[in-house]
Write a protein that holds these residues in place. Structure first.
Motif, PDB file in Angstrom:
ATOM      1  N   LYS A 226       4.994  33.872 -35.276  1.00  0.00           N
ATOM      2  CA  LYS A 226       4.123  33.889 -34.109  1.00  0.00           C
ATOM      3  C   LYS A 226       4.619  34.829 -33.019  1.00  0.00           C
ATOM      4  O   LYS A 226       4.054  34.862 -31.935  1.00  0.00           O
ATOM      5  N   ILE A 227       5.652  35.621 -33.312  1.00  0.00           N
ATOM      6  CA  ILE A 227       6.183  36.520 -32.289  1.00  0.00           C
ATOM      7  C   ILE A 227       5.102  37.480 -31.806  1.00  0.00           C
ATOM      8  O   ILE A 227       4.938  37.707 -30.627  1.00  0.00           O
ATOM      9  N   ILE A 228       4.327  38.060 -32.739  1.00  0.00           N
ATOM     10  CA  ILE A 228       3.326  39.040 -32.328  1.00  0.00           C
ATOM     11  C   ILE A 228       2.243  38.388 -31.489  1.00  0.00           C
ATOM     12  O   ILE A 228       1.684  38.999 -30.596  1.00  0.00           O
ATOM     13  N   LYS A 229       1.950  37.106 -31.733  1.00  0.00           N
ATOM     14  CA  LYS A 229       0.934  36.412 -30.940  1.00  0.00           C
ATOM     15  C   LYS A 229       1.387  36.306 -29.488  1.00  0.00           C
ATOM     16  O   LYS A 229       0.600  36.385 -28.566  1.00  0.00           O
TER      17      LYS A 229
ATOM     18  N   MET B  52     -15.520  38.351 -22.314  1.00  0.00           N
ATOM     19  CA  MET B  52     -14.073  38.372 -22.093  1.00  0.00           C
ATOM     20  C   MET B  52     -13.379  37.347 -22.984  1.00  0.00           C
ATOM     21  O   MET B  52     -12.347  37.646 -23.609  1.00  0.00           O
ATOM     22  N   LYS B  53     -13.910  36.154 -23.040  1.00  0.00           N
ATOM     23  CA  LYS B  53     -13.301  35.107 -23.874  1.00  0.00           C
ATOM     24  C   LYS B  53     -13.346  35.490 -25.345  1.00  0.00           C
ATOM     25  O   LYS B  53     -12.403  35.224 -26.105  1.00  0.00           O
ATOM     26  N   SER B  54     -14.428  36.136 -25.774  1.00  0.00           N
ATOM     27  CA  SER B  54     -14.549  36.569 -27.162  1.00  0.00           C
ATOM     28  C   SER B  54     -13.520  37.643 -27.492  1.00  0.00           C
ATOM     29  O   SER B  54     -12.903  37.620 -28.564  1.00  0.00           O
ATOM     30  N   LEU B  55     -13.322  38.574 -26.577  1.00  0.00           N
ATOM     31  CA  LEU B  55     -12.324  39.635 -26.783  1.00  0.00           C
ATOM     32  C   LEU B  55     -10.936  39.034 -26.998  1.00  0.00           C
ATOM     33  O   LEU B  55     -10.190  39.444 -27.894  1.00  0.00           O
ATOM     34  N   ILE B  56     -10.599  38.067 -26.167  1.00  0.00           N
ATOM     35  CA  ILE B  56      -9.274  37.437 -26.244  1.00  0.00           C
ATOM     36  C   ILE B  56      -9.122  36.642 -27.536  1.00  0.00           C
ATOM     37  O   ILE B  56      -8.113  36.740 -28.239  1.00  0.00           O
ATOM     38  N   GLU B  57     -10.154  35.879 -27.877  1.00  0.00           N
ATOM     39  CA  GLU B  57     -10.094  35.052 -29.090  1.00  0.00           C
ATOM     40  C   GLU B  57      -9.978  35.929 -30.332  1.00  0.00           C
ATOM     41  O   GLU B  57      -9.181  35.654 -31.239  1.00  0.00           O
ATOM     42  N   GLU B  58     -10.768  36.986 -30.402  1.00  0.00           N
ATOM     43  CA  GLU B  58     -10.732  37.866 -31.565  1.00  0.00           C
ATOM     44  C   GLU B  58      -9.388  38.581 -31.673  1.00  0.00           C
ATOM     45  O   GLU B  58      -8.842  38.725 -32.777  1.00  0.00           O
ATOM     46  N   ALA B  59      -8.854  39.043 -30.533  1.00  0.00           N
ATOM     47  CA  ALA B  59      -7.564  39.717 -30.556  1.00  0.00           C
ATOM     48  C   ALA B  59      -6.470  38.750 -30.994  1.00  0.00           C
ATOM     49  O   ALA B  59      -5.567  39.114 -31.762  1.00  0.00           O
ATOM     50  N   ASN B  60      -6.529  37.510 -30.518  1.00  0.00           N
ATOM     51  CA  ASN B  60      -5.559  36.500 -30.926  1.00  0.00           C
ATOM     52  C   ASN B  60      -5.607  36.239 -32.435  1.00  0.00           C
ATOM     53  O   ASN B  60      -4.577  36.111 -33.099  1.00  0.00           O
ATOM     54  N   GLU B  61      -6.817  36.173 -32.965  1.00  0.00           N
ATOM     55  CA  GLU B  61      -6.969  35.924 -34.393  1.00  0.00           C
ATOM     56  C   GLU B  61      -6.404  37.064 -35.228  1.00  0.00           C
ATOM     57  O   GLU B  61      -5.742  36.848 -36.250  1.00  0.00           O
ATOM     58  N   LEU B  62      -6.639  38.287 -34.779  1.00  0.00           N
ATOM     59  CA  LEU B  62      -6.202  39.457 -35.558  1.00  0.00           C
ATOM     60  C   LEU B  62      -4.719  39.740 -35.406  1.00  0.00           C
ATOM     61  O   LEU B  62      -4.080  40.232 -36.343  1.00  0.00           O
ATOM     62  N   MET B  63      -4.160  39.435 -34.239  1.00  0.00           N
ATOM     63  CA  MET B  63      -2.760  39.766 -33.998  1.00  0.00           C
ATOM     64  C   MET B  63      -1.889  38.527 -33.855  1.00  0.00           C
ATOM     65  O   MET B  63      -0.751  38.597 -33.417  1.00  0.00           O
ATOM     66  N   GLY B  64      -2.456  37.364 -34.201  1.00  0.00           N
ATOM     67  CA  GLY B  64      -1.712  36.129 -34.073  1.00  0.00           C
ATOM     68  C   GLY B  64      -1.240  35.586 -35.400  1.00  0.00           C
ATOM     69  O   GLY B  64      -1.344  36.195 -36.427  1.00  0.00           O
TER      70      GLY B  64
END
Length: 494
Positions: A133-136, A482-494
Motif C-alpha cells: 500500500k506504499i504507492i496508495k 472531483m470525488k470520481s477523479l480521486i476514487e479512480e486514481a486510488n483504485e489504479l494506484m492503490g
C-alpha cells in the motif's frame, strides 16, 4: 516562528549542488561542505540496520565507484523541504545502482551555512512499492502537494473570459484539490473582490492566474490592415446573420502591471502566469511574500526558461488542451507537442515539479501522467462542463454532444490560437492565420457575431472552448467529478 522561502531555496541549492552532486561524482570535498563533522547517519538497507558517522560515510562514498563512472542511472528528487527559523528537514528520494533510497535529512544553519546534522535512510524495493500500500499513500503526496498544502495533486484549470466562478474554484479547493480562477480580463478591483469572496468561503489555497502578455497589437497601421482582411473574410458570416460588420475596435492598453500589483497586495497562496516570462526579481518578491509561483510551458525550451527564472512549479500544456495555447517562444502553431510526450521531454531537462495539462479527465489520465513524471494534473474541459462553471448552458450542452468529437485549433475567434469545438468558420479558415485582428481586438470584432448567433441559435458559428478529451466526459457536478477523479486514481494506484 519565521518561515522564509529564501532559506528554502538556499537549502534546495545546497542539496542539489553539494549533496546530490557529491554522491553522483563521488566528490568527498563537496560532501564535507554540507555535512557537519559530528553528523550521524541511521537507517536500514534491505532490512539490515545501518549506522555511520559523517566521516565514515564520506570515506565510503570516496572509495566506491561513483554513479557517474558506473554509467548506471542516478535519479535524485527533492520531495519536500520544511524550514522553521534555523532548522529544517528535507525528504529525498535517490535512485542509484540497484537501490531506491528515501532519506529524511535534518539541517541546522550554523555560521550562515545550512549543514546536515542528521540523516536517516531506508531502501525501498521498487517491486515492494507496487505490491504493497506504499504507492496508495504516495500517489497524492509529493513535492507539489507538500508545497501547496493540498491533499490531492489535482488542479482545476483557471479559465479566463468569465468562465471561472467562485463556486467552482472553492468547490475544488474544499475537496482537497487546487481550484483555479482566471483573472486576465478583470480589473484590479475585480481581482481583489474575487479573492475576498473566495477567502470568505474557504481558507484552502487556490490558483489565481494572469497573462503576462495580454495583447498582440503592433501598431495602428498594422491593426488597420488586419481589420480590412478580417472584414473581407468574415463579412459573409455577418451577412448570414443579417447584422452589420462592426467598426474597427478601439485599441487596447495592457492591464498586466496593474493586475500584478494586486497580487502583491492580496498575497495569494498560489499565483500562475502564462504567455511569457516574469522578471526573476518579481518571482523572488512573490516567493518572499509566501506566494507559490507556477509558470506555463508548451515546449521544452519554455520549461527550461521558466526553471531558470525560479518558478516553483511548471504546468506543461499539451496541444490536446482546450482554450488558448499559452506559447511564448515560437508561434503557437509550431508549439503543438502532446501532453504525454511533453511531460517526458520536459522531465528529462528540468528538476522543477511538473503539472500535466491537457487530455486528462479521469483517473486513468491522472495515473498515466504521474507514471510519466508529472507530480500533479490540471483538468480543464471536465470542470468547464460542470454546472458550477461560468460557461453558458448551450456551451455545456455541446461538451456532452456528438459535436465534441471534433475540435479545431484556430485564431479566427480571438486572434490567438485556441482549441474549441469545430465550427463552420474554423473548418473553412484553417489556413487563415494572418487574416485576423491581433488579440484581443479580434475577440471584440467577433463579439456581435457571437451574440447574434446565440440569439438566432446558429450554433455552427459559435466557438465553444473544448479539449480533445470531451467525448469521455461523464459528470455535470464539480463535487461528483472531483470525488470520481480521486476514487479512480486510488483504485489504479492503490
Amino acid at each position: 516562528m519565521k518561515i522564509d522561502k529564501t532559506e528554502e531555496t538556499a537549502i534546495k541549492n545546497a542539496i542539489e549542488q553539494l549533496y546530490f552532486k557529491g554522491i553522483y561524482e563521488g566528490n568527498i570535498e563537496l560532501l564535507r561542505k554540507i555535512f557537519h563533522k559530528d553528523a550521524l547517519l541511521f537507517g536500514d538497507i534491505k532490512g539490515v540496520p545501518y549506522y555511520k558517522t559523517a566521516a565514515q560515510y564520506i570515506e565510503g562514498v570516496g572509495s566506491r565507484v561513483s554513479p557517474e563512472k558506473s554509467g548506471k542511472d542516478f535519479k535524485p528528487t527533492i520531495i519536500s523541504i520544511d524550514v522553521i527559523n534555523t532548522i529544517a528537514t528535507a525528504k529525498l528520494n535517490v535512485k542509484m545502482y540497484d537501490f531506491n533510497y528515501y532519506n529524511f535529512i535534518t539541517f541546522h544553519k550554523i555560521d550562515g551555512k545550512w549543514l546536515i546534522v542528521n540523516k536517516t535512510l531506508t531502501d525501498v524495493e521498487l517491486k515492494q512499492i507496487f505490491s504493497t500500500k506504499i504507492i496508495k499513500i504516495m500517489w497524492n503526496k509529493n513535492r507539489i502537494t507538500d508545497l501547496l498544502g493540498i491533499e490531492y495533486p489535482v488542479f482545476q484549470g483557471p479559465f479566463g473570459g468569465g468562465l471561472s466562478t467562485v463556486e467552482l474554484t472553492t468547490t475544488v479547493s474544499k475537496l482537497g484539490g487546487l481550484g483555479g480562477y482566471g483573472a486576465y480580463t478583470l480589473s484590479p478591483q475585480e481581482i481583489y473582490d474575487v479573492h475576498q469572496q473566495i477567502k470568505s468561503i474557504t481558507d484552502k489555497p487556490y490558483n489565481l492566474n494572469l497573462w503576462v502578455n495580454d495583447h498582440d497589437i503592433i501598431d495602428q497601421e498594422h491593426t488597420e490592415n488586419q481589420y480590412k482582411k478580417a472584414v473581407e473574410i468574415f463579412k459573409p458570416y455577418y451577412d448570414s446573420l443579417s447584422i452589420e460588420v462592426p467598426p474597427l475596435p478601439p485599441s487596447f492598453e495592457s492591464r498586466f502591471q496593474n493586475q500584478l500589483q494586486v497580487i502583491f497586495d492580496i498575497k495569494p497562496k498560489v499565483f500562475s502566469f502564462m504567455f511569457g516570462l516574469l522578471d526573476p526579481n518579481i518571482i523572488e518578491r512573490l516567493k518572499n511574500q509566501g506566494t507559490i509561483v507556477v509558470g506555463n510551458a508548451t515546449t521544452v525550451d519554455e520549461a527550461i526558461a521558466l526553471e531558470n527564472i525560479g518558478v516553483d512549479v511548471i504546468a506543461a500544456s499539451g496541444f490536446e488542451s482546450g482554450g488558448h495555447r499559452p506559447s511564448f517562444f515560437d508561434k503557437a502553431e509550431l508549439s503543438t507537442t502532446g501532453t504525454f510526450a511533453l511531460i517526458q521531454l520536459v522531465k528529462d531537462k528540468v528538476k522543477t515539479p511538473l503539472v500535466a495539462a491537457g487530455g486528462i479527465a479521469n483517473g486513468r489520465g491522472i495515473s498515466a501522467a504521474m507514471t510519466l513524471g508529472a507530480e500533479a494534473v490540471q483538468i480543464g474541459t471536465a470542470f468547464l462542463a460542470t454546472e458550477e462553471s461560468g460557461a453558458l448552458p448551450i456551451h455545456k450542452e455541446f461538451l456532452f454532444s456528438e459535436a465534441a468529437k471534433f475540435t479545431t485549433l484556430s485564431r479566427a475567434y480571438t486572434g490567438r490560437l485556441g482549441r474549441g469545438i469545430t465550427t463552420e468558420i474554423t473548418r473553412k479558415l484553417l489556413t487563415a492565420t494572418d487574416q485576423t485582428l491581433p488579440f484581443p481586438l479580434q475577440t471584440t470584432f467577433m463579439a456581435s457575431m457571437r451574440k447574434a448567433a446565440l440569439e438566432q441559435k446558429k450554433h455552427e458559428l459559435v466557438f465553444f472552448w473544448s479539449g480533445q478529451i470531451a467525448p469521455i466526459l461523464k459528470h455535470k457536478n464539480a463535487s461528483t467529478l472531483m470525488k470520481s477523479l480521486i476514487e479512480e486514481a486510488n483504485e489504479l494506484m492503490g
